[in-house]
Design a protein around this motif. Sequence first.
Motif, PDB file in Angstrom:
ATOM      1  N   LEU A  45       1.409   4.563  -5.002  1.00 38.59           N
ATOM      2  CA  LEU A  45       0.154   3.771  -5.577  1.00 38.59           C
ATOM      3  C   LEU A  45       0.137   3.404  -7.097  1.00 38.59           C
ATOM      4  CD1 LEU A  45      -2.544   6.138  -3.715  1.00 38.59           C
ATOM      5  CD2 LEU A  45      -1.294   3.888  -3.244  1.00 38.59           C
ATOM      6  N   GLU A  78      -1.536  -2.741  -1.754  1.00 38.51           N
ATOM      7  CA  GLU A  78      -3.078  -3.253  -1.120  1.00 38.51           C
ATOM      8  C   GLU A  78      -3.983  -2.166  -1.491  1.00 38.51           C
ATOM      9  OE1 GLU A  78      -3.073  -4.526   2.616  1.00 38.51           O
ATOM     10  OE2 GLU A  78      -1.755  -6.436   2.365  1.00 38.51           O
ATOM     11  N   LYS A  79      -3.364  -0.888  -1.639  1.00 40.17           N
ATOM     12  CA  LYS A  79      -4.435   0.211  -1.627  1.00 40.17           C
ATOM     13  C   LYS A  79      -4.670   0.627  -3.083  1.00 40.17           C
ATOM     14  CE  LYS A  79      -2.552   2.806   2.277  1.00 40.17           C
ATOM     15  NZ  LYS A  79      -1.926   4.214   2.677  1.00 40.17           N
ATOM     16  N   GLY A 126      -7.956  -2.990  -5.302  1.00 51.26           N
ATOM     17  CA  GLY A 126      -8.183  -1.474  -5.024  1.00 51.26           C
ATOM     18  C   GLY A 126      -8.207  -0.463  -6.192  1.00 51.26           C
TER      19      GLY A 126
END
Length: 278
Positions: A45, A78-79, A126
Amino acid sequence: MTATTPTEEHRMNSTDVHTDTGRIAVSYTHEGRVATVLIDRPRKLNALTLELLDALYTELRAVEHSDAQLVLLKTAGEKAFCVGADITQFADFTPVQMWKRWIAEGHRVFNFLAQLRQPTIAVVDGIAVGGGLELALACDLRVGGPGARLGLPETSLGTIPGWGGTERLTNVIGAARAKELIFTRRQLDAETALAWGLLTAVAERDGIDAATDELVDRILEGSPAAVQVSKQLVDAAAVGAPSAILEALASGFTASTHDFAIGVTAFRNKTAPIFTNS
């Protein structure tokens, strides 16, 4: 969009870093008048380590010496835009290491980003929390996707925002709201962040690239020197520098440029100026 759809792409630099948490890549590309710096660690992330910060600094130095007129800061996946510091690294630091290395390195890199002469835009898609929000705050503007979530959760770890968040967040949204976010660890959704001024624009779903392009194009319509000097004036004003003196000097400088003559001529002729950055 003419600003972000070049006829060819020039890859200027790429820094790969290997750590015990896997491969990290930070890259810099230059397309037309726009430089893009990409942090590519989606499996974690885009969590920040000392190695990643050093790689980011290397790419930002390349941007500084380029002829790019605007800088986009993006991250992969995408997170999350960035979930902040990699806790698995800094949790083992001694108090002296936190003081000498961890906090100092974050400030070195984020301050360098903030002081780039070019306008900078963070593309926040995100989660952007902790050091991730502080990274976005080091940019001049922030475009958010509908799934953006922004906050500073450090007090839940028994620590504080350490990479400029207390200062930059206060400058952007004011002291009371900054205290609320830090004290309560609240995460703002995209619309609330926009209303508070934390985001410059919020895109429709799947429209973050188009929203970013629109903002980029608007900025690039201005004289590059005038835009960059204006950035420096605003930043100087934020620390109490006298505008009467600095604006006089900056006006004298910009009036001596070829772009000033182009702008005045276009105004008189009621045409759109085409600046040459000279």
